[in-house]
Design a protein around this motif. Structure first.
Motif, PDB file in Angstrom:
ATOM      1  N   GLY A 177       0.817  -1.207   0.000  1.00 14.12           N
ATOM      2  CA  GLY A 177       0.000   0.000   0.000  1.00 14.12           C
ATOM      3  C   GLY A 177       0.849   1.254   0.000  1.00 14.12           C
ATOM      4  N   LEU A 178       1.928   1.230   0.750  1.00 19.92           N
ATOM      5  CA  LEU A 178       2.839   2.375   0.770  1.00 19.92           C
ATOM      6  C   LEU A 178       3.545   2.506  -0.577  1.00 19.92           C
ATOM      7  N   ASP A 179       3.906   1.388  -1.190  1.00 20.62           N
ATOM      8  CA  ASP A 179       4.532   1.434  -2.516  1.00 20.62           C
ATOM      9  C   ASP A 179       3.596   2.083  -3.535  1.00 20.62           C
ATOM     10  N   LEU A 180       2.292   1.775  -3.447  1.00 15.47           N
ATOM     11  CA  LEU A 180       1.326   2.411  -4.347  1.00 15.47           C
ATOM     12  C   LEU A 180       1.290   3.918  -4.132  1.00 15.47           C
ATOM     13  N   ALA A 181       1.300   4.330  -2.862  1.00 12.22           N
ATOM     14  CA  ALA A 181       1.305   5.761  -2.550  1.00 12.22           C
ATOM     15  C   ALA A 181       2.581   6.412  -3.081  1.00 12.22           C
ATOM     16  N   LEU A 182       3.707   5.747  -2.920  1.00  4.81           N
ATOM     17  CA  LEU A 182       4.972   6.290  -3.426  1.00  4.81           C
ATOM     18  C   LEU A 182       4.938   6.426  -4.943  1.00  4.81           C
ATOM     19  N   ASP A 183       4.338   5.445  -5.611  1.00  2.83           N
ATOM     20  CA  ASP A 183       4.180   5.544  -7.065  1.00  2.83           C
ATOM     21  C   ASP A 183       3.326   6.763  -7.416  1.00  2.83           C
ATOM     22  N   GLY A 184       2.289   7.005  -6.617  1.00  3.57           N
ATOM     23  CA  GLY A 184       1.448   8.175  -6.836  1.00  3.57           C
ATOM     24  C   GLY A 184       2.211   9.471  -6.663  1.00  3.57           C
ATOM     25  N   PHE A 185       3.053   9.543  -5.641  1.00  2.00           N
ATOM     26  CA  PHE A 185       3.862  10.749  -5.437  1.00  2.00           C
ATOM     27  C   PHE A 185       4.849  10.945  -6.581  1.00  2.00           C
ATOM     28  N   ARG A 186       5.438   9.860  -7.048  1.00  2.83           N
ATOM     29  CA  ARG A 186       6.372   9.968  -8.181  1.00  2.83           C
ATOM     30  C   ARG A 186       5.621  10.491  -9.404  1.00  2.83           C
ATOM     31  N   LEU A 187       4.404   9.980  -9.635  1.00  3.50           N
ATOM     32  CA  LEU A 187       3.600  10.465 -10.752  1.00  3.50           C
ATOM     33  C   LEU A 187       3.275  11.949 -10.584  1.00  3.50           C
ATOM     34  N   LEU A 188       2.877  12.346  -9.372  1.00  7.41           N
ATOM     35  CA  LEU A 188       2.596  13.762  -9.132  1.00  7.41           C
ATOM     36  C   LEU A 188       3.816  14.637  -9.431  1.00  7.41           C
ATOM     37  N   ALA A 189       4.991  14.153  -9.042  1.00  3.88           N
ATOM     38  CA  ALA A 189       6.210  14.931  -9.227  1.00  3.88           C
ATOM     39  C   ALA A 189       6.649  14.996 -10.686  1.00  3.88           C
ATOM     40  N   HIS A 190       6.334  13.961 -11.471  1.00  2.00           N
ATOM     41  CA  HIS A 190       6.798  13.907 -12.856  1.00  2.00           C
ATOM     42  C   HIS A 190       5.746  14.341 -13.868  1.00  2.00           C
ATOM     43  N   ASP A 191       4.490  14.388 -13.466  1.00  2.00           N
ATOM     44  CA  ASP A 191       3.420  14.716 -14.396  1.00  2.00           C
ATOM     45  C   ASP A 191       3.446  16.208 -14.733  1.00  2.00           C
ATOM     46  N   ARG A 192       2.932  16.534 -15.874  1.00  2.00           N
ATOM     47  CA  ARG A 192       2.800  17.928 -16.288  1.00  2.00           C
ATOM     48  C   ARG A 192       1.433  18.411 -15.805  1.00  2.00           C
ATOM     49  N   HIS A 193       1.405  19.536 -15.081  1.00  2.00           N
ATOM     50  CA  HIS A 193       0.175  20.057 -14.489  1.00  2.00           C
ATOM     51  C   HIS A 193      -0.131  21.453 -15.018  1.00  2.00           C
ATOM     52  N   THR A 194      -1.401  21.804 -14.951  1.00  2.97           N
ATOM     53  CA  THR A 194      -1.796  23.186 -15.202  1.00  2.97           C
ATOM     54  C   THR A 194      -1.555  23.981 -13.923  1.00  2.97           C
ATOM     55  N   THR A 195      -1.619  25.292 -14.027  1.00  4.10           N
ATOM     56  CA  THR A 195      -1.481  26.130 -12.842  1.00  4.10           C
ATOM     57  C   THR A 195      -2.597  25.826 -11.850  1.00  4.10           C
ATOM     58  N   ASP A 196      -3.831  25.701 -12.354  1.00  2.95           N
ATOM     59  CA  ASP A 196      -4.967  25.421 -11.484  1.00  2.95           C
ATOM     60  C   ASP A 196      -4.805  24.078 -10.776  1.00  2.95           C
ATOM     61  N   ARG A 197      -4.394  23.061 -11.507  1.00  2.00           N
ATOM     62  CA  ARG A 197      -4.215  21.750 -10.889  1.00  2.00           C
ATOM     63  C   ARG A 197      -3.076  21.785  -9.872  1.00  2.00           C
ATOM     64  N   THR A 198      -2.013  22.524 -10.155  1.00  2.00           N
ATOM     65  CA  THR A 198      -0.897  22.642  -9.208  1.00  2.00           C
ATOM     66  C   THR A 198      -1.372  23.248  -7.901  1.00  2.00           C
ATOM     67  N   GLN A 199      -2.168  24.303  -7.992  1.00  2.00           N
ATOM     68  CA  GLN A 199      -2.727  24.946  -6.802  1.00  2.00           C
ATOM     69  C   GLN A 199      -3.599  23.962  -6.027  1.00  2.00           C
TER      70      GLN A 199
END
Length: 128
Positions: free
Chosen positions: A31-53
């Protein structure tokens, strides 16, 4: 870290404090590995300004409804023998101490002051 990447690519987190934390916590529980994968995705994904906020607020900017609050309540649940049968074999005083420590953790992690900086970050991105 070089912020000027070719084609304005999102820089990789490997070799950064975040990357090191993601690696250090891997393998403790699926479960923690899944969360870590999610954080890695958040850090590497391209976001809009609104989504970043919105992400900054959802991660740590609202003590009533953010990821830190989820962590706080998960720690409290894991520390409570009523909701974690693994702790029921501990001596009663140790069970009580574990429950209390979990409750104190949740209280501390949901303190609005802890979330103020992330809230201000989200507001700064939003222009408020």
């Amino acid at each position: 870290m070089d912020l000027h990447t070719s084609a304005n690519a999102v820089p990789n987190v490997d070799g950064t404090d975040l990357g090191d934390l993601l690696e250090d916590l891997r393998g403790i529980h699926p479960g923690l590995d899944l969360a870590l994968d999610g954080f890695r995705l958040l850090a590497h994904d391209r976001h809009t300004t609104d989504r970043t906020q919105t992400l900054c607020a959802a991660l740590a900017g609202n003590a009533d409804c953010d990821l830190i609050a989820v962590i706080a309540h998960t720690v409290a649940r894991l520390a409570d023998p009523d909701t974690n049968p693994a702790l029921r074999n501990l001596p009663l005083e140790q069970q009580k101490a574990s429950r209390l420590a979990g409750e104190q953790t949740a209280y501390a992690l949901t303190d609005p002051d802890l979330h103020q900086h992330a809230s201000e970050t989200a507001a700064a991105i939003d222009g408020a």
